[in-house]
Write a protein that holds these residues in place. Structure first.
Motif, PDB file in Angstrom:
ATOM      1  N   ILE A  37       1.016  -1.173  -0.069  1.00 47.75           N
ATOM      2  CA  ILE A  37      -0.094   0.008  -0.263  1.00 47.75           C
ATOM      3  C   ILE A  37       0.977   1.234   0.037  1.00 47.75           C
ATOM      4  CG2 ILE A  37      -1.823   1.054   1.179  1.00 47.75           C
ATOM      5  CD1 ILE A  37      -2.827  -1.214   0.146  1.00 47.75           C
TER       6      ILE A  37
ATOM      7  N   ARG B 162      -4.983   8.170   3.914  1.00 45.35           N
ATOM      8  CA  ARG B 162      -5.709   7.385   3.400  1.00 45.35           C
ATOM      9  C   ARG B 162      -5.163   5.875   3.003  1.00 45.35           C
ATOM     10  NH1 ARG B 162      -9.371   9.111  -1.733  1.00 45.35           N
ATOM     11  NH2 ARG B 162     -10.856   7.302  -1.575  1.00 45.35           N
TER      12      ARG B 162
ATOM     13  N   THR C  31      -6.215   2.189   4.698  1.00 46.04           N
ATOM     14  CA  THR C  31      -6.513   1.011   3.864  1.00 46.04           C
ATOM     15  C   THR C  31      -5.600  -0.189   4.472  1.00 46.04           C
ATOM     16  OG1 THR C  31      -7.213   2.380   2.004  1.00 46.04           O
ATOM     17  CG2 THR C  31      -6.374   0.063   1.672  1.00 46.04           C
TER      18      THR C  31
ATOM     19  N   ARG D  91      -6.957  -1.322   7.683  1.00 46.03           N
ATOM     20  CA  ARG D  91      -8.334  -2.118   7.268  1.00 46.03           C
ATOM     21  C   ARG D  91      -8.073  -3.585   6.881  1.00 46.03           C
ATOM     22  NH1 ARG D  91     -10.609   1.740   5.707  1.00 46.03           N
ATOM     23  NH2 ARG D  91     -10.099   1.642   3.468  1.00 46.03           N
TER      24      ARG D  91
END
Length: 119
Positions: A42, A50, A54, A57
């Motif tokens: 990521i 952001r 992510t 999560r």
């Protein structure tokens, strides 16, 4: 959890907009040394949250078991930001590996070191 069962996710932060293939190489090497599955990366561009959210999560929902960064400064650009991110990871139950020094929050001693940074 056995070595081959651990699925790792890389988080990279890029403030200058350029790509650093070295971060991916560090991630792959850290996973290989531990027998972990090196999953996706990521990428966070700039100072926002952001990309990090992510990544958190994906670990919290069970797609990955551990979040890997090459150094702690990849998590945030300031000391206050780092403290907030480390608190978020701890609250969320996210396992963290800092590849440069081997800090792994699954180890109680390393978890205590991270907790001391949180204060």
């Amino acid at each position: 959890m056995g070595g081959s069962e651990v699925r790792a996710l890389s988080f990279t932060r890029h403030l200058g907009g350029g790509d650093d293939p070295g971060q991916r190489a560090v991630f792959v090497a850290a996973c290989g040394a531990r027998g972990w599955e090196a999953g996706c990366s990521i990428r966070q561009n700039g100072s926002g949250m952001r990309g990090l959210m992510t990544a958190v999560r994906l670990v919290v929902t069970g797609r990955y078991d551990v979040l890997v960064v090459d150094t702690l400064d990849r998590l945030a650009g300031t000391n206050a930001g780092l403290t907030a991110v480390l608190r978020l990871l701890r609250r969320s139950g996210v396992r963290l590996l800092v590849a440069c020094d081997g800090t792994d929050t699954a180890d109680p001693v390393h978890a205590a070191v991270i907790d001391s940074l949180i204060g």
